[in-house]
Scaffold this motif. Structure first.
Motif, PDB file in Angstrom:
ATOM      1  N   LEU A 104      41.738  42.396  38.346  1.00  0.00           N
ATOM      2  CA  LEU A 104      42.799  42.625  39.317  1.00  0.00           C
ATOM      3  C   LEU A 104      43.241  44.078  39.320  1.00  0.00           C
ATOM      4  O   LEU A 104      43.467  44.671  38.269  1.00  0.00           O
ATOM      5  CB  LEU A 104      44.002  41.724  38.991  1.00  0.00           C
ATOM      6  N   THR A 105      43.368  44.639  40.530  1.00  0.00           N
ATOM      7  CA  THR A 105      43.994  45.951  40.726  1.00  0.00           C
ATOM      8  C   THR A 105      45.245  45.721  41.555  1.00  0.00           C
ATOM      9  O   THR A 105      45.165  45.212  42.684  1.00  0.00           O
ATOM     10  CB  THR A 105      43.061  46.927  41.446  1.00  0.00           C
ATOM     11  N   ALA A 684      45.815  35.769  40.888  1.00  0.00           N
ATOM     12  CA  ALA A 684      45.387  36.070  39.521  1.00  0.00           C
ATOM     13  C   ALA A 684      44.237  35.161  39.115  1.00  0.00           C
ATOM     14  O   ALA A 684      43.266  35.598  38.479  1.00  0.00           O
ATOM     15  CB  ALA A 684      46.568  35.914  38.560  1.00  0.00           C
ATOM     16  N   ASN A 685      44.339  33.907  39.495  1.00  0.00           N
ATOM     17  CA  ASN A 685      43.256  32.974  39.179  1.00  0.00           C
ATOM     18  C   ASN A 685      41.966  33.356  39.907  1.00  0.00           C
ATOM     19  O   ASN A 685      40.862  33.236  39.359  1.00  0.00           O
ATOM     20  CB  ASN A 685      43.687  31.553  39.560  1.00  0.00           C
ATOM     21  N   GLU A 686      42.103  33.853  41.170  1.00  0.00           N
ATOM     22  CA  GLU A 686      40.925  34.293  41.929  1.00  0.00           C
ATOM     23  C   GLU A 686      40.264  35.491  41.253  1.00  0.00           C
ATOM     24  O   GLU A 686      39.039  35.674  41.335  1.00  0.00           O
ATOM     25  CB  GLU A 686      41.333  34.641  43.363  1.00  0.00           C
ATOM     26  N   ALA A 687      41.068  36.315  40.583  1.00  0.00           N
ATOM     27  CA  ALA A 687      40.543  37.504  39.906  1.00  0.00           C
ATOM     28  C   ALA A 687      39.657  37.140  38.722  1.00  0.00           C
ATOM     29  O   ALA A 687      38.962  38.011  38.179  1.00  0.00           O
ATOM     30  CB  ALA A 687      41.691  38.399  39.447  1.00  0.00           C
ATOM     31  N   ARG A 688      39.654  35.892  38.324  1.00  0.00           N
ATOM     32  CA  ARG A 688      38.763  35.469  37.227  1.00  0.00           C
ATOM     33  C   ARG A 688      37.317  35.391  37.690  1.00  0.00           C
ATOM     34  O   ARG A 688      36.401  35.459  36.874  1.00  0.00           O
ATOM     35  CB  ARG A 688      39.221  34.104  36.687  1.00  0.00           C
ATOM     36  N   VAL A 705      52.371  38.980  39.790  1.00  0.00           N
ATOM     37  CA  VAL A 705      50.922  38.919  39.839  1.00  0.00           C
ATOM     38  C   VAL A 705      50.321  39.524  38.571  1.00  0.00           C
ATOM     39  O   VAL A 705      49.317  39.026  38.040  1.00  0.00           O
ATOM     40  CB  VAL A 705      50.382  39.594  41.115  1.00  0.00           C
ATOM     41  N   CYS A 706      50.954  40.602  38.053  1.00  0.00           N
ATOM     42  CA  CYS A 706      50.463  41.190  36.794  1.00  0.00           C
ATOM     43  C   CYS A 706      50.675  40.211  35.642  1.00  0.00           C
ATOM     44  O   CYS A 706      49.796  40.044  34.785  1.00  0.00           O
ATOM     45  CB  CYS A 706      51.187  42.507  36.509  1.00  0.00           C
ATOM     46  N   ARG A 707      51.858  39.569  35.610  1.00  0.00           N
ATOM     47  CA  ARG A 707      52.157  38.610  34.537  1.00  0.00           C
ATOM     48  C   ARG A 707      51.196  37.424  34.593  1.00  0.00           C
ATOM     49  O   ARG A 707      50.701  36.955  33.557  1.00  0.00           O
ATOM     50  CB  ARG A 707      53.595  38.135  34.669  1.00  0.00           C
ATOM     51  N   SER A 708      50.900  36.961  35.823  1.00  0.00           N
ATOM     52  CA  SER A 708      49.976  35.834  35.953  1.00  0.00           C
ATOM     53  C   SER A 708      48.580  36.208  35.464  1.00  0.00           C
ATOM     54  O   SER A 708      47.901  35.417  34.806  1.00  0.00           O
ATOM     55  CB  SER A 708      49.912  35.378  37.405  1.00  0.00           C
ATOM     56  N   ALA A 709      48.143  37.430  35.807  1.00  0.00           N
ATOM     57  CA  ALA A 709      46.827  37.885  35.361  1.00  0.00           C
ATOM     58  C   ALA A 709      46.778  37.982  33.838  1.00  0.00           C
ATOM     59  O   ALA A 709      45.810  37.547  33.201  1.00  0.00           O
ATOM     60  CB  ALA A 709      46.501  39.231  35.990  1.00  0.00           C
ATOM     61  N   ILE A 714      43.576  38.458  31.764  1.00  0.00           N
ATOM     62  CA  ILE A 714      43.088  39.557  32.604  1.00  0.00           C
ATOM     63  C   ILE A 714      44.060  40.712  32.481  1.00  0.00           C
ATOM     64  O   ILE A 714      45.257  40.553  32.736  1.00  0.00           O
ATOM     65  CB  ILE A 714      42.974  39.133  34.078  1.00  0.00           C
ATOM     66  N   GLU A 715      43.555  41.855  32.114  1.00  0.00           N
ATOM     67  CA  GLU A 715      44.398  43.043  32.030  1.00  0.00           C
ATOM     68  C   GLU A 715      44.378  43.747  33.389  1.00  0.00           C
ATOM     69  O   GLU A 715      43.387  44.385  33.763  1.00  0.00           O
ATOM     70  CB  GLU A 715      43.884  43.996  30.961  1.00  0.00           C
TER      71      GLU A 715
END
Length: 881
Positions: A104-105, A684-688, A705-709, A714-715
């Motif tokens: 994630l960005t 965040a889940n999609e970023a997996r 979104v950062c906390r979810s990642a 995910i960092e």
């Protein structure tokens, strides 16, 4: 998909035309067909349709098989960033953004910071569905002077290193970037009102649709070629007949088809010189009256007479005839010379000269005639005596004496001599020959020129021959007279006589006179009118023979194009493609959309997907399951619309071949905080499983979104954009805004900022005091954020009305940890607040600050451990599985 569709496609392909089988193979192994591919496929179609391709032989079609499956998938790409931006909105020149190659960005920026400029570049360069293409326009700075086109470089990685793809506003997007899906406000509206079209299918199912795409391309090329090669050119070959009538020529012209042979055209369009002559005759016959018959009769008579005169002239003035005339004149001259010699010998002693000369003989002849006719009628000349007496001389009318009598006797003897007689005969022959030369009343008449023009209208060659003969005949006649007169002449070549042709013309004219008489008969006249019409139209057809050949060729070409166009029809392919989608994909897409709606808590809207397929893609439209009287956006709340749009977008992304990156711009606009949290969790889940880039101006959503990642391991990579009076799109070198950082990142920032302070403490205690005071303020902020994030587990967040009650089971705070928290917070407050001027509060040393930071880190770890222990101590509160 529950089953692999490629076997179905392979079996189905065997029933297709050879070029379609070859096309399936090509689209299976190639991401995009080249111009050479299209040209070869077009050649195969034309060859099958019967085109004449000359020396260009198309390659043999190669059938599709499962062995070709897989090679045509897109090489997966990673979106690395945007660079070298020029003239886009207010973005700084050479603006750039770098994205994390995976995960994630998250990019944060307040309104006007330049986020939209970067998103506008991506939505025009990548896969974005917008109903109105004009909305995709990227403008320059509306407040400044534009300096060139809007351009940028989009950096991707296909597995072999970075590739720079040049982008320019208004140009066609790169096919590689079509793997990147972009969601923004404009596309969100389209997903809701226009329907969520899932345009991209897994590779196997996409093959029939891609075959249709190629078919439509070929159809377009064939239609354009047909328009150029045939178009309205057939109509331009029409022959204009006036009047329109039922002649063989007009019937033939209307009946020409692609199968009409050139031999048939030649036969129908034959018009010879004889046909023209006949047409002229008929025109004369039909327009003629009594005067025309009289004219024909006069011309026929003149032609007959002229033919006779030509024949006479050819005989009289031939080389042999002129030679004979020359001989005749020479003979007379010779005879007279011989008589003259004899006379000279006889009259040598005469008192006067010239006895026997031409004038003397004329005198003698006149005297004889006078004697015979008047002086001595009935008595032989010369009369020498009368009644035994002397006679009078008829010349001097004096009595003839003895000398006179003797002289008269000598003269008579001379005149009776053989030589003189012969001379006179020869001279009479010349005179007769001159008199016998005809006057040629026709050939040399004054109206010869007028008659010649009449002949020329009928037979130009005969007229030319007759004129030439008349000219030479006239000269030869003059030559003949000159020869007989002893004047001599230069003889020119004599042209052949046209008397036979003139005789034939006369006969023909007599025939026309007979035909003219027929025109008075009704039936005969009708037949002549019909013959005239046939001849006139056949003459027109003959003049238009090239047009007839051209039309036949155009019809042949048009027929070939019709066969070719029939071969690229897409209906059967579309039907089969939709069957495959129904069999292998429809349920998957529908179920995925339902799942996404549940993720965003909008299942109550009772909206589902319905397949709506076209020629080149299968589409799934968002349709309400209940009857609505207005478009969806006029019924749903803005939050529901955005959630529904995101459900459609993510369904499309999930159904797209491959795992291409997605770019999402402000996805929580108008969403309530609870649903916004669900969106953050979903992204965040999609970023997996794929690269996700999120742009937002909402700091709370950014944190969510950062906390979810982070919760998923995910960092996230975070970027902060800002603008100033000069430009937008500037990247904050310090990273994310302080309030956008969680506890862990805040501690990382504090340690980073502290690193140079020990050296600063030794160099400038004043500057050190200033900087360390600020860091204690940051440490105090981190303690406060720890209350929200660590102690209370984000159950209640500042700026959010969401309460995560299910996390209450983790909450606990022992006295020991509470005291430690209080002590740490107190130190942070003490050293960050303003203190009295008296040095009652010493400045902490670098080691003391490091100890205070370490104390907070340990406190956070202990608080988390205590919470986990509290959860473990409450087994009855664990959620049921």
């Amino acid at each position: 998909m529950t089953t692999e569709p490629i076997e179905d496609i392979e079996d189905w392909s065997k029933k297709l035309a050879p070029w379609r089988q070859d096309c399936l193979r090509r689209v299976a192994i190639s991401n995009e067909l080249t111009d050479a591919d299209i040209s070869e496929l077009l050649a195969m179609i034309k060859h099958a349709a019967g085109f004449t391709l000359g020396d260009a032989t198309p390659p043999a079609p190669e059938p599709f098989s499962k062995a070709h499956y897989g090679g045509g998938k897109h090489d997966p790409i990673v979106l690395k960033g945007i660079a070298n931006v020029q003239n886009v909105n207010r973005l700084i020149s050479n603006a750039s953004l770098n994205f994390s190659p995976h995960g994630l960005t998250a990019i944060y920026g307040r309104n006007g910071s330049g986020k939209s400029g970067f998103v506008r570049i991506l939505r025009t360069a990548c896969r974005t569905r917008v109903e109105n293409a004009d909305k995709l326009k990227v403008l320059a700075d509306v407040y400044g002077a534009a300096d060139g086109p809007q351009t940028a470089d989009i950096i991707i990685d296909t597995g072999n290193g970075d590739i720079s793809i040049a982008w320019e506003a208004g140009t066609q997007a790169s096919p590689q970037l079509m793997q990147v899906a972009v969601f923004d406000t404009l596309s969100a509206q389209l997903y809701v009102d226009g329907g969520s079209q899932i345009r991209y299918l897994p590779f196997g199912l996409a093959l029939p649709h891609r075959l249709n795409t190629v078919s439509l391309t070929l159809k377009d090329l064939l239609e354009k070629e047909l328009a150029v090669a045939v178009g309205d050119k057939v109509a331009l070959t029409a022959v204009s007949f006036v009047p329109v009538r039922s002649t063989k020529a007009q019937q033939f012209e209307k009946a020409i088809t692609k199968d009409t042979t050139e031999a048939l055209i030649d036969e129908a369009a034959s018009f010879e010189t004889a046909d023209q002559i006949r047409l002229d005759e008929i025109n004369s016959i039909l327009s003629a009256g009594d005067a025309a018959v009289a004219d024909l009769a006069a011309l026929a008579s003149w032609s007959e007479g002229t033919a006779t005169e030509c024949e006479v002239a050819a005989h009289l003035f031939s080389d042999a005839a002129l030679a004979e005339l020359d001989r005749l004149q020479a003979s007379a001259l010779a005879c007279r010379q011989a008589a003259r010699v004899a006379a000279g010998e006889l009259f040598t002693n005469e008192p006067l000269q010239g006895v026997g000369s031409e004038s003397w003989r004329a005198l003698w002849t006149a005297a004889r005639d006078y004697s015979l006719k008047e002086a001595y009628v009935g008595r032989a000349f010369p009369v020498l005596s009368i009644d035994d007496g002397s006679a009078e001389c008829v010349l001097c009318q004096q009595p003839l004496l003895e000398d006179g009598v003797a002289r008269m006797q000598r003269f008579q003897k001379y005149m009776d001599d053989r030589l003189d007689m012969a001379a006179r005969v020869a001279e009479n022959a010349v005179l007769n020959a001159i008199n016998e030369i005809p006057q040629f009343a026709l050939l040399l008449s004054e109206d010869f020129g007028n008659r010649l023009e009449q002949i020329r209208k009928r037979d130009s060659k005969l007229a030319a021959d007759l004129a030439a003969f008349q000219a030479t005949a006239s000269k030869r006649r003059a030559n003949a007279i000159a020869i007989l007169q002893g004047l001599g002449a230069k003889i020119e070549p004599f042209l052949p006589s046209p008397h036979i042709a003139m005789t034939n013309l006369a006969a023909k004219l007599r025939g026309e006179m007979i035909e003219l008489s027929k025109a008075e008969d009704v039936q005969e006249r009708a037949a002549l009118v019909n013959d005239k019409a046939e001849l006139e139209d056949r003459k027109i057809l003959a003049a238009n023979r090239p047009n007839l050949i051209r039309r036949r060729d155009l019809l042949v070409t048009g027929s070939a194009y019709e066969r070719a166009l029939a071969d690229v029809k897409t209906r059967g392919i579309t039907i089969r493609a939709n069957e495959l989608v129904d069999t292998h994909l429809t349920r998957v897409v529908v179920e995925r959309f339902e799942t996404e709606c549940k993720n965003f808590d909008i299942s109550h809207l009772n909206i589902a997907l319905a397949r709506k397929s076209g020629k080149t893609q299968a589409e799934f439209s968002v349709d309400p399951q209940t009857k609505l009287t207005r478009v969806t956006s006029e019924i749903l709340s803005e939050g529901e619309q955005r959630a529904l749009a995101l459900a459609g977008f993510l369904t499309e992304v999930a159904s797209t071949d491959g795992a291409g990156p997605i770019v999402v711009d402000d996805p929580v606009s108008s969403l309530d905080r609870e649903r916004g949290a669900k969106v953050a969790e979903r992204l965040a889940n999609e970023a997996r499983q794929r690269q996700v880039v999120v742009f937002t101006h909402d700091i709370i959503f950014f944190n969510e979104v950062c906390r979810s990642a982070e919760g998923l391991g995910i960092e996230p990579v975070t970027i902060a954009l800002f603008s100033d009076r000069d430009a937008a799109g500037k990247v904050d070198a310090a990273g994310m805004l302080w309030k956008g950082l969680n506890v862990t990142k805040r501690l990382g920032r504090i340690k980073q900022d502290f690193a140079p302070l020990p050296k600063l403490c030794a160099e400038s205690p004043a500057k050190y005091e200033y900087e360390i005071k600020n860091l204690y303020g940051r440490l105090r902020d981190t303690y406060e954020r720890a209350v929200e994030e660590v102690i209370f587990r984000d159950i209640v967040r500042r700026g959010s009305d969401v309460v995560q009650t299910q996390l209450l089971r983790y909450i606990t705070l022992s006295d020991t940890l509470a005291i430690r928290f209080h002590e740490g917070m107190t130190r942070a407050n003490t050293y960050s607040h303003d203190n009295p001027a008296a040095e009652t509060v010493p400045v902490p040393t670098p080691d003391e600050f490091k100890a205070d930071v370490a104390s907070l880190e340990k406190l956070i770890n202990d608080l988390k451990a205590e919470g986990e222990a509290a959860e473990a101590a409450r087994p009855q509160m664990k959620p049921k599985k």
